[in-house]
Design a protein around this motif. Structure first.
Motif, short mmCIF file in Angstrom:
data_model
loop_
_atom_site.label_atom_id
_atom_site.label_comp_id
_atom_site.label_asym_id
_atom_site.label_seq_id
_atom_site.Cartn_x
_atom_site.Cartn_y
_atom_site.Cartn_z
N ALA A 226 -8.52 5.36 -0.55
CA ALA A 226 -9.16 4.17 -0.01
C ALA A 226 -10.47 3.84 -0.73
O ALA A 226 -10.89 2.69 -0.79
CB ALA A 226 -9.40 4.31 1.48
N SER A 227 -11.12 4.87 -1.28
CA SER A 227 -12.40 4.69 -1.96
C SER A 227 -12.25 4.22 -3.39
O SER A 227 -13.23 3.87 -4.03
CB SER A 227 -13.19 5.99 -1.94
OG SER A 227 -13.48 6.34 -0.62
N ILE B 221 0.84 -1.19 0.00
CA ILE B 221 0.00 0.00 0.00
C ILE B 221 0.88 1.25 0.00
O ILE B 221 0.64 2.20 -0.75
CB ILE B 221 -0.96 -0.01 1.21
CG1 ILE B 221 -2.00 -1.13 1.03
CG2 ILE B 221 -1.65 1.34 1.38
CD1 ILE B 221 -2.87 -1.39 2.25
N GLU B 222 1.93 1.24 0.82
CA GLU B 222 2.84 2.39 0.86
C GLU B 222 3.50 2.62 -0.50
O GLU B 222 3.67 3.76 -0.93
CB GLU B 222 3.90 2.19 1.95
CG GLU B 222 3.34 2.32 3.35
CD GLU B 222 4.35 1.98 4.44
OE1 GLU B 222 5.54 1.73 4.13
OE2 GLU B 222 3.94 1.99 5.62
N GLU B 223 3.86 1.55 -1.19
CA GLU B 223 4.46 1.68 -2.53
C GLU B 223 3.46 2.31 -3.51
O GLU B 223 3.86 3.15 -4.34
CB GLU B 223 4.93 0.32 -3.06
CG GLU B 223 6.20 -0.18 -2.41
CD GLU B 223 7.38 0.77 -2.56
OE1 GLU B 223 7.61 1.29 -3.66
OE2 GLU B 223 8.07 1.01 -1.55
N LEU B 224 2.20 1.92 -3.43
CA LEU B 224 1.18 2.52 -4.29
C LEU B 224 1.06 4.02 -3.99
O LEU B 224 0.96 4.85 -4.90
CB LEU B 224 -0.18 1.84 -4.09
CG LEU B 224 -0.32 0.43 -4.65
CD1 LEU B 224 -1.64 -0.19 -4.20
CD2 LEU B 224 -0.22 0.43 -6.16
N ILE B 225 1.07 4.37 -2.71
CA ILE B 225 0.95 5.77 -2.30
C ILE B 225 2.16 6.55 -2.79
O ILE B 225 2.02 7.64 -3.35
CB ILE B 225 0.78 5.89 -0.78
CG1 ILE B 225 -0.55 5.26 -0.34
CG2 ILE B 225 0.85 7.34 -0.33
CD1 ILE B 225 -0.67 5.00 1.14
N LYS B 226 3.36 6.00 -2.59
CA LYS B 226 4.60 6.67 -3.06
C LYS B 226 4.51 6.95 -4.55
O LYS B 226 4.84 8.04 -5.00
CB LYS B 226 5.82 5.80 -2.79
CG LYS B 226 6.30 5.78 -1.38
CD LYS B 226 7.52 4.86 -1.26
CE LYS B 226 7.79 4.48 0.17
NZ LYS B 226 8.85 3.46 0.29
N GLY B 227 4.11 5.94 -5.30
CA GLY B 227 4.02 6.10 -6.75
C GLY B 227 3.03 7.16 -7.16
O GLY B 227 3.26 7.91 -8.12
N SER B 228 1.92 7.25 -6.44
CA SER B 228 0.88 8.21 -6.83
C SER B 228 1.23 9.64 -6.43
O SER B 228 1.05 10.57 -7.21
CB SER B 228 -0.47 7.81 -6.26
OG SER B 228 -0.44 7.87 -4.86
N VAL B 229 1.77 9.84 -5.22
CA VAL B 229 2.07 11.22 -4.80
C VAL B 229 3.37 11.73 -5.41
O VAL B 229 3.62 12.93 -5.42
CB VAL B 229 2.11 11.38 -3.25
CG1 VAL B 229 0.76 11.03 -2.65
CG2 VAL B 229 3.22 10.60 -2.62
N SER B 230 4.17 10.82 -5.98
CA SER B 230 5.42 11.23 -6.64
C SER B 230 5.24 11.43 -8.14
O SER B 230 6.17 11.88 -8.82
CB SER B 230 6.51 10.17 -6.40
OG SER B 230 6.76 10.03 -5.02
N ALA B 231 4.08 11.13 -8.66
CA ALA B 231 3.83 11.23 -10.10
C ALA B 231 3.96 12.68 -10.58
O ALA B 231 3.68 13.62 -9.83
CB ALA B 231 2.43 10.71 -10.43
N GLU B 232 4.39 12.81 -11.82
CA GLU B 232 4.51 14.14 -12.42
C GLU B 232 3.15 14.84 -12.41
O GLU B 232 2.14 14.26 -12.77
CB GLU B 232 5.01 14.02 -13.86
CG GLU B 232 5.29 15.34 -14.50
CD GLU B 232 5.87 15.21 -15.90
OE1 GLU B 232 5.65 16.13 -16.70
OE2 GLU B 232 6.52 14.19 -16.19
N GLY B 233 3.14 16.09 -11.95
CA GLY B 233 1.90 16.85 -11.86
C GLY B 233 1.19 16.69 -10.53
O GLY B 233 0.26 17.40 -10.22
N LYS C 198 -10.57 -1.45 2.24
CA LYS C 198 -10.70 0.00 2.36
C LYS C 198 -10.21 0.48 3.73
O LYS C 198 -9.46 1.46 3.82
CB LYS C 198 -12.15 0.41 2.14
CG LYS C 198 -12.38 1.90 2.19
CD LYS C 198 -13.81 2.27 1.87
CE LYS C 198 -14.02 3.76 1.91
NZ LYS C 198 -15.36 4.16 1.51
N ALA C 199 -10.61 -0.20 4.79
CA ALA C 199 -10.22 0.21 6.14
C ALA C 199 -8.71 0.12 6.33
O ALA C 199 -8.09 1.02 6.90
CB ALA C 199 -10.94 -0.65 7.18
N GLN C 200 -8.11 -0.96 5.85
CA GLN C 200 -6.66 -1.12 5.98
C GLN C 200 -5.93 -0.06 5.15
O GLN C 200 -4.96 0.54 5.61
CB GLN C 200 -6.22 -2.51 5.55
CG GLN C 200 -4.71 -2.69 5.70
CD GLN C 200 -4.15 -3.88 4.95
OE1 GLN C 200 -4.81 -4.44 4.09
NE2 GLN C 200 -2.93 -4.24 5.27
#
Length: 128
Positions: A126-127, A33-45, A96-98
């Protein structure tokens, strides 16, 4: 046309059998989950990095660094793309909760929704 439909049904039946044979989906780990978050918040734009997202309060006005006004939207779109790659095979599933719990901890969102927008970002993630 009938031959095409018969072939399509046959192919889908095989895929269903393969999915059933593969067993129960595993829940994404906190690290995944952390890897997914890193990838999304680090994306260009988006926010540019996890640190930028945290320091900016995920785009909270008055916090530095300033981030593009649509950073949250870009991050959410990127998360959808990254999650589809991970979840589409059926090997993994997400709770979703996790996801919300891991995201809020990882992004230092806290419980004060006014202090920063990271809680909102995590809720949107999460949604998905």
């Amino acid at each position: 046309k009938t031959e095409v439909l018969v072939k399509t049904i046959h192919d889908l039946s095989l895929r269903i059998q393969q999915k059933k044979a593969s067993g129960v989906s595993k829940t994404l780990s906190s690290e995944q989950i952390e890897e997914l978050i890193k990838g999304s918040v680090s994306a260009e734009g988006s926010y540019g990095s996890v640190d930028n997202a945290k320091n900016s309060g995920c785009g909270k006005p008055g916090k530095q660094p300033r981030v593009p006004f649509d950073s949250m939207d870009v991050a959410v779109e990127r998360l959808v793309t990254l999650a589809k790659l991970r979840l589409s095979s059926g090997e993994f599933k997400s709770s979703k909760a996790q996801f919300l719990r891991v995201c809020k901890t990882f992004m230092d969102a806290g419980d004060d929704e006014i202090a920063n927008y990271c809680g909102e970002v995590c809720s949107k993630f999460a949604s998905m």
